[in-house]
Write a protein that holds these residues in place. Structure first.
Motif, PDB file in Angstrom:
ATOM      1  N   ALA A 173       2.890  39.926 -34.139  1.00 41.43           N
ATOM      2  CA  ALA A 173       1.778  39.602 -33.250  1.00 41.43           C
ATOM      3  C   ALA A 173       1.676  40.595 -32.104  1.00 41.43           C
ATOM      4  O   ALA A 173       0.583  41.074 -31.779  1.00 41.43           O
ATOM      5  CB  ALA A 173       1.950  38.178 -32.709  1.00 41.43           C
ATOM      6  N   VAL A 174       2.805  40.919 -31.494  1.00 34.82           N
ATOM      7  CA  VAL A 174       2.798  41.841 -30.354  1.00 34.82           C
ATOM      8  C   VAL A 174       2.398  43.248 -30.803  1.00 34.82           C
ATOM      9  O   VAL A 174       1.565  43.906 -30.154  1.00 34.82           O
ATOM     10  CB  VAL A 174       4.172  41.851 -29.658  1.00 34.82           C
ATOM     11  CG1 VAL A 174       4.248  42.977 -28.617  1.00 34.82           C
ATOM     12  CG2 VAL A 174       4.443  40.508 -28.994  1.00 34.82           C
ATOM     13  N   ASN A 175       2.963  43.725 -31.890  1.00 30.63           N
ATOM     14  CA  ASN A 175       2.659  45.082 -32.341  1.00 30.63           C
ATOM     15  C   ASN A 175       1.195  45.234 -32.755  1.00 30.63           C
ATOM     16  O   ASN A 175       0.521  46.195 -32.361  1.00 30.63           O
ATOM     17  CB  ASN A 175       3.580  45.460 -33.508  1.00 30.63           C
ATOM     18  CG  ASN A 175       4.993  45.752 -33.050  1.00 30.63           C
ATOM     19  OD1 ASN A 175       5.211  46.229 -31.936  1.00 30.63           O
ATOM     20  ND2 ASN A 175       5.968  45.467 -33.903  1.00 30.63           N
ATOM     21  N   TYR A 176       0.701  44.286 -33.523  1.00 30.49           N
ATOM     22  CA  TYR A 176      -0.690  44.347 -33.974  1.00 30.49           C
ATOM     23  C   TYR A 176      -1.647  44.106 -32.812  1.00 30.49           C
ATOM     24  O   TYR A 176      -2.624  44.846 -32.610  1.00 30.49           O
ATOM     25  CB  TYR A 176      -0.900  43.329 -35.089  1.00 30.49           C
ATOM     26  CG  TYR A 176      -2.309  43.228 -35.622  1.00 30.49           C
ATOM     27  CD1 TYR A 176      -3.078  44.361 -35.885  1.00 30.49           C
ATOM     28  CD2 TYR A 176      -2.872  41.983 -35.889  1.00 30.49           C
ATOM     29  CE1 TYR A 176      -4.367  44.262 -36.396  1.00 30.49           C
ATOM     30  CE2 TYR A 176      -4.156  41.867 -36.400  1.00 30.49           C
ATOM     31  CZ  TYR A 176      -4.901  43.020 -36.648  1.00 30.49           C
ATOM     32  OH  TYR A 176      -6.179  42.910 -37.146  1.00 30.49           O
ATOM     33  N   GLY A 177      -1.366  43.068 -32.037  1.00 25.47           N
ATOM     34  CA  GLY A 177      -2.252  42.737 -30.928  1.00 25.47           C
ATOM     35  C   GLY A 177      -2.310  43.815 -29.868  1.00 25.47           C
ATOM     36  O   GLY A 177      -3.382  44.079 -29.288  1.00 25.47           O
ATOM     37  N   SER A 178      -1.196  44.473 -29.605  1.00 25.21           N
ATOM     38  CA  SER A 178      -1.171  45.554 -28.610  1.00 25.21           C
ATOM     39  C   SER A 178      -2.066  46.708 -29.041  1.00 25.21           C
ATOM     40  O   SER A 178      -2.741  47.332 -28.209  1.00 25.21           O
ATOM     41  CB  SER A 178       0.261  46.039 -28.393  1.00 25.21           C
ATOM     42  OG  SER A 178       1.072  45.025 -27.841  1.00 25.21           O
ATOM     43  N   ARG A 179      -2.078  46.968 -30.336  1.00 27.58           N
ATOM     44  CA  ARG A 179      -2.941  48.039 -30.852  1.00 27.58           C
ATOM     45  C   ARG A 179      -4.413  47.711 -30.635  1.00 27.58           C
ATOM     46  O   ARG A 179      -5.245  48.613 -30.483  1.00 27.58           O
ATOM     47  CB  ARG A 179      -2.674  48.249 -32.341  1.00 27.58           C
ATOM     48  CG  ARG A 179      -1.298  48.824 -32.667  1.00 27.58           C
ATOM     49  CD  ARG A 179      -1.097  48.919 -34.166  1.00 27.58           C
ATOM     50  NE  ARG A 179      -2.129  49.750 -34.787  1.00 27.58           N
ATOM     51  CZ  ARG A 179      -2.439  49.719 -36.077  1.00 27.58           C
ATOM     52  NH1 ARG A 179      -1.810  48.883 -36.877  1.00 27.58           N
ATOM     53  NH2 ARG A 179      -3.380  50.508 -36.553  1.00 27.58           N
ATOM     54  N   LEU A 180      -4.719  46.414 -30.620  1.00 20.37           N
ATOM     55  CA  LEU A 180      -6.110  45.996 -30.424  1.00 20.37           C
ATOM     56  C   LEU A 180      -6.487  45.849 -28.953  1.00 20.37           C
ATOM     57  O   LEU A 180      -7.646  45.584 -28.633  1.00 20.37           O
ATOM     58  CB  LEU A 180      -6.345  44.661 -31.139  1.00 20.37           C
ATOM     59  CG  LEU A 180      -6.165  44.668 -32.667  1.00 20.37           C
ATOM     60  CD1 LEU A 180      -6.396  43.269 -33.221  1.00 20.37           C
ATOM     61  CD2 LEU A 180      -7.085  45.675 -33.332  1.00 20.37           C
ATOM     62  N   GLY A 181      -5.485  45.977 -28.054  1.00 20.53           N
ATOM     63  CA  GLY A 181      -5.786  45.933 -26.638  1.00 20.53           C
ATOM     64  C   GLY A 181      -5.353  44.683 -25.897  1.00 20.53           C
ATOM     65  O   GLY A 181      -5.681  44.517 -24.721  1.00 20.53           O
ATOM     66  N   TYR A 182      -4.598  43.807 -26.550  1.00 14.84           N
ATOM     67  CA  TYR A 182      -4.108  42.607 -25.875  1.00 14.84           C
ATOM     68  C   TYR A 182      -2.798  42.891 -25.142  1.00 14.84           C
ATOM     69  O   TYR A 182      -2.004  43.745 -25.564  1.00 14.84           O
ATOM     70  CB  TYR A 182      -3.869  41.476 -26.884  1.00 14.84           C
ATOM     71  CG  TYR A 182      -5.131  40.934 -27.509  1.00 14.84           C
ATOM     72  CD1 TYR A 182      -5.925  40.008 -26.829  1.00 14.84           C
ATOM     73  CD2 TYR A 182      -5.526  41.344 -28.784  1.00 14.84           C
ATOM     74  CE1 TYR A 182      -7.080  39.501 -27.413  1.00 14.84           C
ATOM     75  CE2 TYR A 182      -6.677  40.846 -29.368  1.00 14.84           C
ATOM     76  CZ  TYR A 182      -7.450  39.931 -28.678  1.00 14.84           C
ATOM     77  OH  TYR A 182      -8.605  39.434 -29.247  1.00 14.84           O
ATOM     78  N   GLU A 183      -2.554  42.143 -24.085  1.00 19.50           N
ATOM     79  CA  GLU A 183      -1.268  42.144 -23.390  1.00 19.50           C
ATOM     80  C   GLU A 183      -0.577  40.831 -23.717  1.00 19.50           C
ATOM     81  O   GLU A 183      -1.243  39.808 -23.909  1.00 19.50           O
ATOM     82  CB  GLU A 183      -1.475  42.264 -21.881  1.00 19.50           C
ATOM     83  CG  GLU A 183      -0.170  42.329 -21.092  1.00 19.50           C
ATOM     84  CD  GLU A 183      -0.407  42.391 -19.597  1.00 19.50           C
ATOM     85  OE1 GLU A 183       0.042  43.361 -18.967  1.00 19.50           O
ATOM     86  OE2 GLU A 183      -1.049  41.452 -19.064  1.00 19.50           O
ATOM     87  N   PHE A 184       0.754  40.853 -23.789  1.00 21.68           N
ATOM     88  CA  PHE A 184       1.483  39.666 -24.235  1.00 21.68           C
ATOM     89  C   PHE A 184       2.513  39.215 -23.217  1.00 21.68           C
ATOM     90  O   PHE A 184       3.184  40.021 -22.578  1.00 21.68           O
ATOM     91  CB  PHE A 184       2.166  39.933 -25.584  1.00 21.68           C
ATOM     92  CG  PHE A 184       1.190  40.037 -26.720  1.00 21.68           C
ATOM     93  CD1 PHE A 184       0.805  38.911 -27.428  1.00 21.68           C
ATOM     94  CD2 PHE A 184       0.616  41.257 -27.048  1.00 21.68           C
ATOM     95  CE1 PHE A 184      -0.124  39.002 -28.461  1.00 21.68           C
ATOM     96  CE2 PHE A 184      -0.309  41.365 -28.075  1.00 21.68           C
ATOM     97  CZ  PHE A 184      -0.682  40.226 -28.779  1.00 21.68           C
ATOM     98  N   VAL A 185       2.622  37.900 -23.127  1.00 21.83           N
ATOM     99  CA  VAL A 185       3.615  37.251 -22.277  1.00 21.83           C
ATOM    100  C   VAL A 185       4.430  36.312 -23.158  1.00 21.83           C
ATOM    101  O   VAL A 185       3.859  35.457 -23.853  1.00 21.83           O
ATOM    102  CB  VAL A 185       2.945  36.442 -21.144  1.00 21.83           C
ATOM    103  CG1 VAL A 185       3.998  35.687 -20.343  1.00 21.83           C
ATOM    104  CG2 VAL A 185       2.137  37.344 -20.245  1.00 21.83           C
ATOM    105  N   GLY A 186       5.741  36.465 -23.146  1.00 24.94           N
ATOM    106  CA  GLY A 186       6.605  35.573 -23.917  1.00 24.94           C
ATOM    107  C   GLY A 186       7.219  34.515 -23.013  1.00 24.94           C
ATOM    108  O   GLY A 186       7.826  34.844 -21.987  1.00 24.94           O
ATOM    109  N   PHE A 187       7.068  33.243 -23.387  1.00 22.12           N
ATOM    110  CA  PHE A 187       7.645  32.151 -22.599  1.00 22.12           C
ATOM    111  C   PHE A 187       8.989  31.748 -23.200  1.00 22.12           C
ATOM    112  O   PHE A 187       9.116  31.563 -24.409  1.00 22.12           O
ATOM    113  CB  PHE A 187       6.693  30.952 -22.580  1.00 22.12           C
ATOM    114  CG  PHE A 187       5.430  31.215 -21.819  1.00 22.12           C
ATOM    115  CD1 PHE A 187       5.408  31.120 -20.432  1.00 22.12           C
ATOM    116  CD2 PHE A 187       4.272  31.599 -22.478  1.00 22.12           C
ATOM    117  CE1 PHE A 187       4.247  31.382 -19.720  1.00 22.12           C
ATOM    118  CE2 PHE A 187       3.103  31.857 -21.776  1.00 22.12           C
ATOM    119  CZ  PHE A 187       3.100  31.758 -20.387  1.00 22.12           C
ATOM    120  N   ARG A 188       9.981  31.590 -22.346  1.00 22.20           N
ATOM    121  CA  ARG A 188      11.333  31.302 -22.799  1.00 22.20           C
ATOM    122  C   ARG A 188      11.547  29.786 -22.905  1.00 22.20           C
ATOM    123  O   ARG A 188      11.020  29.004 -22.131  1.00 22.20           O
ATOM    124  CB  ARG A 188      12.351  31.901 -21.837  1.00 22.20           C
ATOM    125  CG  ARG A 188      12.255  33.432 -21.772  1.00 22.20           C
ATOM    126  CD  ARG A 188      13.238  34.007 -20.776  1.00 22.20           C
ATOM    127  NE  ARG A 188      14.619  33.831 -21.211  1.00 22.20           N
ATOM    128  CZ  ARG A 188      15.223  34.619 -22.082  1.00 22.20           C
ATOM    129  NH1 ARG A 188      14.574  35.639 -22.642  1.00 22.20           N
ATOM    130  NH2 ARG A 188      16.483  34.411 -22.404  1.00 22.20           N
TER     131      ARG A 188
END
Length: 361
Positions: A27-42
């Motif tokens: 999700a992070v690798n694909y989404g980052s390529r499309l321009g999304y930023e990601f936050v992971g909740f612990r």
């Protein structure tokens, strides 16, 4: 580099299983390529509540994690969002907890939330979605009991562990003419027990969907012994119903814990047939959840991670990604958590096992 489209949160909730990290990385690798930023909740939903616990996720943060077991974001099936107590339970989250989660997500500009979990976790996520949080669900359970998808990731690896355990106990069962019970996970459905039992050459398979009387099992074992078969390997799902009862662990008010079914079966057999059978038990337990995901689970988990981003791109909300044949589709989250997928008499492995003389109940 693509223009930033929005900030997406990711969390893993409920019990761990093999493949969680592969979903996150994809999700992070694909989404980052499309321009999304990601936050992971612990620690699942606990990371969304005060005090918040989260981290920005980039390509570098998820590099090399897809083959690792567990969740590098950590998870919990306890906490203020609770956990589904059993099939059919409402798992209603208090309104103030849902509002706190919604407020906290808005405060850090989270535009959507990817929740990786089973039926209990997705039921909680749906309640959050109904209060205005955009949610995409990813199906995760080693039990493979979500009806809205052909298969959940984590199941294939857990199944392989159970089959390996069966392969190993056969030799000691035959060497000592013992009845060996192998207890596997499966609270409400018996997919692991059934598929592992057939693949691993079990003589009997006990699943939650088909309650059985202990008299019938004793009769089966006596018939085998009369035929010169002194040993037997029996697979038991932890939620098996014996003489109309399930076996629970005492003292766990926050969640139902299935425990002790194999010991109870052995005790009942001994009562009906004193000293007739030498019995031993092996509980595979959490070994089924842990360790490196196999190729099937890695690939399925990655496909689900990509599918979650595709759903966001299409503007979808309150849906769960689902494997349908060779396609990843989406289904309404409410439909996904409405019922479990149970073993039926029309299940291929069930009919095959019965035709081969396996005691399946």
């Amino acid at each position: 580099m693509s223009q930033r489209k929005g900030r997406i949160g990711i969390l893993t909730a409920g019990g761990d299983c093999a493949g969680l990290n592969a979903v996150i990385a994809a999700a992070v690798n694909y989404g980052s390529r499309l321009g999304y930023e990601f936050v992971g909740f612990r620690r699942g939903f606990e990371g969304v509540l005060s005090p918040m616990a989260f981290q920005i996720l980039t390509h570098a943060d998820v590099r090399g994690i897809s083959h690792l077991g567990g969740s590098f974001l950590h998870t919990t099936n306890r906490g203020r969002f609770g956990g589904k107590k059993g099939a059919g339970d409402s798992n209603q989250i208090p309104e103030e907890i849902l509002e706190e989660a919604r407020h906290n997500l808005a405060s850090i500009n989270v535009d959507g939330l990817i929740v990786i979990g089973g039926d209990g976790s997705l039921s909680a996520a749906l309640q959050l979605a109904e209060r205005g949080v955009r949610v995409i669900g990813v199906p995760k359970t080693i039990d493979n009991d979500l009806a809205a998808t052909d298969q959940t990731f984590g199941f294939s690896t857990a199944l392989g562990v159970a089959v390996d355990a069966l392969d190993r106990v056969h030799t000691t069962a035959t060497s000592h003419d013992r009845v060996l019970f192998v207890e596997v996970m499966g609270r409400h459905t018996g997919w692991i027990a059934l598929k592992a039992g057939l693949a691993g050459g079990a003589d009997a398979i006990l699943v939650p969907e088909f309650p059985f009387d202990i008299d019938d099992l004793v009769r089966f074992l006596r018939d085998r012994k009369a035929e010169g078969k002194g040993s037997a390997v029996i697979v038991v799902a932890e939620g098996a119903v014996v003489d109309g009862k399930r076996s629970y662990e005492a003292g766990s008010a926050s969640e139902v814990r299935f425990a002790g079914v194999t010991n109870r079966i052995m005790h009942l057999v001994e009562q009906l047939a004193p000293d007739e059978f030498e019995m031993r038990a092996t509980v595979v337990g959490h070994i089924q959840r842990g360790g490196t995901p196999n190729a099937r689970d890695r690939n399925l988990a990655r496909a689900y991670g990509v599918g979650a981003i595709d759903a966001l791109e299409r503007g979808e909300d309150q849906v769960m990604v689902s494997l349908h044949g060779q396609e990843i589709i989406t289904v309404p989250m409410a439909e996904a958590v409405s019922r479990l997928k149970a073993v039926g008499q029309d299940t291929l492995e069930y009919s095959t096992a019965r035709k081969l003389g396996v005691f399946v109940h």
